[in-house]
Structures are given as C-alpha cells and as structure tokens.
Scaffold this motif. Structure first.
Motif, short mmCIF file in Angstrom:
data_model
loop_
_atom_site.label_atom_id
_atom_site.label_comp_id
_atom_site.label_asym_id
_atom_site.label_seq_id
_atom_site.Cartn_x
_atom_site.Cartn_y
_atom_site.Cartn_z
N GLY A 146 0.82 -1.20 0.00
CA GLY A 146 0.00 0.00 0.00
C GLY A 146 0.86 1.26 0.00
O GLY A 146 2.03 1.24 -0.37
N GLY A 147 0.27 2.38 0.42
CA GLY A 147 1.03 3.61 0.56
C GLY A 147 1.66 4.09 -0.73
O GLY A 147 1.09 4.00 -1.81
N TRP A 148 2.89 4.64 -0.61
CA TRP A 148 3.57 5.21 -1.77
C TRP A 148 3.95 4.14 -2.79
O TRP A 148 4.00 4.42 -3.99
CB TRP A 148 4.79 6.01 -1.32
N VAL A 149 4.22 2.91 -2.32
CA VAL A 149 4.53 1.82 -3.25
C VAL A 149 3.32 1.55 -4.13
O VAL A 149 3.43 1.43 -5.37
CB VAL A 149 4.94 0.56 -2.49
N ASP A 150 2.16 1.47 -3.51
CA ASP A 150 0.92 1.26 -4.25
C ASP A 150 0.67 2.40 -5.23
O ASP A 150 0.30 2.18 -6.40
CB ASP A 150 -0.23 1.13 -3.26
N GLY A 151 0.89 3.63 -4.78
CA GLY A 151 0.66 4.79 -5.62
C GLY A 151 1.52 4.78 -6.87
O GLY A 151 1.03 5.03 -7.99
N ILE A 152 2.81 4.50 -6.72
CA ILE A 152 3.72 4.50 -7.86
C ILE A 152 3.36 3.40 -8.85
O ILE A 152 3.27 3.62 -10.06
CB ILE A 152 5.18 4.35 -7.38
N LEU A 153 3.13 2.19 -8.33
CA LEU A 153 2.85 1.05 -9.21
C LEU A 153 1.51 1.21 -9.92
O LEU A 153 1.38 0.87 -11.11
CB LEU A 153 2.87 -0.24 -8.41
N MET A 154 0.51 1.75 -9.24
CA MET A 154 -0.78 1.93 -9.89
C MET A 154 -0.76 3.05 -10.93
O MET A 154 -1.44 2.97 -11.94
CB MET A 154 -1.87 2.21 -8.84
N ARG A 155 0.05 4.09 -10.69
CA ARG A 155 0.18 5.12 -11.72
C ARG A 155 0.86 4.55 -12.96
O ARG A 155 0.53 4.92 -14.10
CB ARG A 155 0.99 6.31 -11.19
N LEU A 156 1.80 3.65 -12.73
CA LEU A 156 2.45 2.98 -13.86
C LEU A 156 1.44 2.14 -14.65
O LEU A 156 1.44 2.15 -15.88
CB LEU A 156 3.60 2.10 -13.35
#
Length: 329
Positions: A146-156
């Motif tokens: 979750g968190g920033w890891v989730d944010g970066i991967l989902m934007r990708l």
C-alpha cells in the motif's frame, strides 16, 4: 462443453507441434503455376475401378475474361504416398496436392495453417505467461504494501491502460527495427503483447491483495516473522488463483486475436513464415475472397481457438469460485 474445447485445443496444439509430419509440404514450398488452385479431391476410383488414394493433375487454362481456371486432367494420376520422406502423406512431383486449396503463390494452405498454428498458439501462451507473472507480482506487491509503493505502481499501470490496446501495440511495434529476422520479430511480438496485458490484471490482483492482507492468516504469518516476500507468494497470491486462472485463459484468446491483427496489417510475423494472422492478409481484398474463398480458412481456426479458450476460462471461473456460479444462476 469445456472438455470438448479442451480436447479441441489439444488437437490443435498436437497438429502444430507435429506440423512437419502432418503437412505434405514445407511452409515455403511454392509453385506459382498453381496460384489460387482450388482444393484437390482425393480419388479412390479410376475409370470405375478401385485404384487406391490418388489425385489427378490439374491443367491451367483461362476463360473469356482471362481468369484462371483449373481443369482436372484425367490423363495425369499421382498416387498418395504415406510415411515417405518424413511426411504423413504426399505425392510425387510434378503433381501437387492442395487439400484446402493454394494461396497466391501456389503454397499449400493446409500445410501453412499447421505451421502457422505454431506461431499463433504459442504467442498467446508465451505472452500470457509473461504478463501473468508481471500482473501477479506487481499487483501483489502494490496491494500488500500500500502507501507510496501502491501509488507509484498503480500510476504505472494507468499509464499503460490509458492508451487503447491496439494503438499501443502499433506504437510498440513501430519501435522494432525493420531488419529483424523472423525469430526476433516473434520475440518482439510476444514482449509487446505482454506489455499491453499486465496492467489490468495487476490492478485486480492489487484490489484482492488489499483485502487479503487484513485476513487473520496473513496477520498470523507476520507475527511469526515470515518475510514479506514469503507472505505475498505463499499466502496472498495463491488466494487469487480462482480469478487468475480464468483471466489467464481469457487473455490467451485476446492475444491470439492481437497477433492476428498485427500480422494482417503487416506489422506482425512476416511472410514467408506463416501465422494465422498473416495467412489472412491474402483475404484483405474482396476479389481474392470471391474467387478463392478457401483463403478464409485461417480465420476459422482463429475463431475455434478463441472460442475454446473462452469456454475453458468460463468453466475454470465457475469451478474455482462458486460465487460466480451463483451469480450466473
């Protein structure tokens, strides 16, 4: 129905694997004197007498509008040979046997369909294997942390999903050098298909992982000091198998169609190496289809393969997850 489709696929894959044996000609064996030759009938009676399997010769003539017309030449008789020169059946030259007709260059469509099955059917499996692994790993990591890891991967993921799939395929294929050989083009198409398919699966797996990470068995594993990688691989991803297996089968069919689309427009597998897609390129004009309708046969096999994968995917979905079955009822 699913078992029928399963065995139909097994037959298709078996014929593709043994294409060198079941095909009477190599995929690039051509004779332009037989351009668009109609299907050849296998005969068993010669002038009213039993003679064993053979084919008559064909004589090329032209009608009043200079259209090719193939006339059966009863004076030329070519017996079928079985298990000769590593082929299941064949005829001696100069005879030609076209069970399903010939293409524009006088190449046997029956042989080229089975050689083309190697490309079309394997591209679907290899492309799905790569995108399946990417989707599971990236989706599992994003959902678990979750968190920033989730944010970066989902934007990708969204970057890949925001572009329509076919146009993304064309853009990626345009980046491939034109001097690539057949093997390099094949690998390129596999990679391109994998790159356009992993993002949607990753988003679904991510949503399932967000829910699964709060389950008691995951919390217990954390308490026992199990590593994050082990939790993702052993406890979270296996719980997504019901959705993943159904998606896997459904995605194979879409990849077969995608390869066919690329090849039809000349951006996929290049002639003379056959695939079901580039075999259909001869059918792009209405005139060849009218005078040689057998060139549409590769489309029939694309339809059969796609339908079989879809039926099996639906059956797996119902088998792995009873909730889907209840909703369908």
């Amino acid at each position: 129905m699913a078992m029928i489709c399963f065995w139909a696929l097994m037959i298709l894959y078996g014929l593709a694997i043994f294409a060198d044996f079941v095909s009477p000609y190599a995929y690039d064996d051509e004779n332009r004197d037989f351009s668009y030759c109609p299907p050849t009938a296998v005969e068993f009676m010669d002038h009213g007498q039993w003679s064993g399997p053979f084919v008559y010769g064909r004589a090329l003539t032209f009608d009043a509008v200079h259209r090719r017309v193939y006339v059966v030449d009863l004076t030329q008789k070519y017996p079928l040979h079985f298990f000769k020169a590593g082929r299941l059946f064949s005829v001696d030259a100069p005879g030609r046997m076209y069970l399903w007709g010939a293409d524009a260059r006088g190449r046997d469509i029956f042989s080229r369909i089975w050689y083309g099955a190697r490309i079309s059917l394997s591209i679907g499996l290899l492309g799905v294997a790569i995108s399946f692994v990417l989707g599971l790993v990236i989706g599992g990591i994003a959902g678990y942390y979750g968190g920033w890891v989730d944010g970066i991967l989902m934007r990708l993921c969204e970057m890949f999903m925001m572009v329509p799939g076919f146009y993304l395929m064309l853009a990626l294929r345009a980046a491939v050098p034109e001097n690539f050989n057949s093997v390099q083009v094949y690998v390129s198409v596999v990679v391109i298909l994998a790159l356009i398919g992993w993002a949607s699966l990753a988003r679904i797996i991510r949503g399932m992982a967000l829910s699964l990470r709060e389950r008691d068995f995951v919390l217990a594993a954390r308490t026992l000091g199990v590593s994050d990688i082990a939790i993702i691989c052993k406890h979270i991803l296996p719980q997504t198998i019901s959705y993943s297996m159904a998606t896997l089968m459904l995605t194979v069919s879409s990849y077969i169609l995608a390869e066919a689309g690329l090849s039809v427009v000349g951006l996929g597998i290049q002639d003379p190496v056959p695939s079901w897609g580039n075999l259909l390129s001869d059918a792009m004009g209405i005139v060849p289809v009218i005078f040689a309708p057998w060139i549409l046969l590769p489309g029939l096999f694309i339809f059969i393969a796609v339908m079989c994968f879809n039926v099996i995917g639906d059956a797996l979905r119902d088998a792995f997850d009873p909730m889907f079955r209840e909703n369908d009822e």
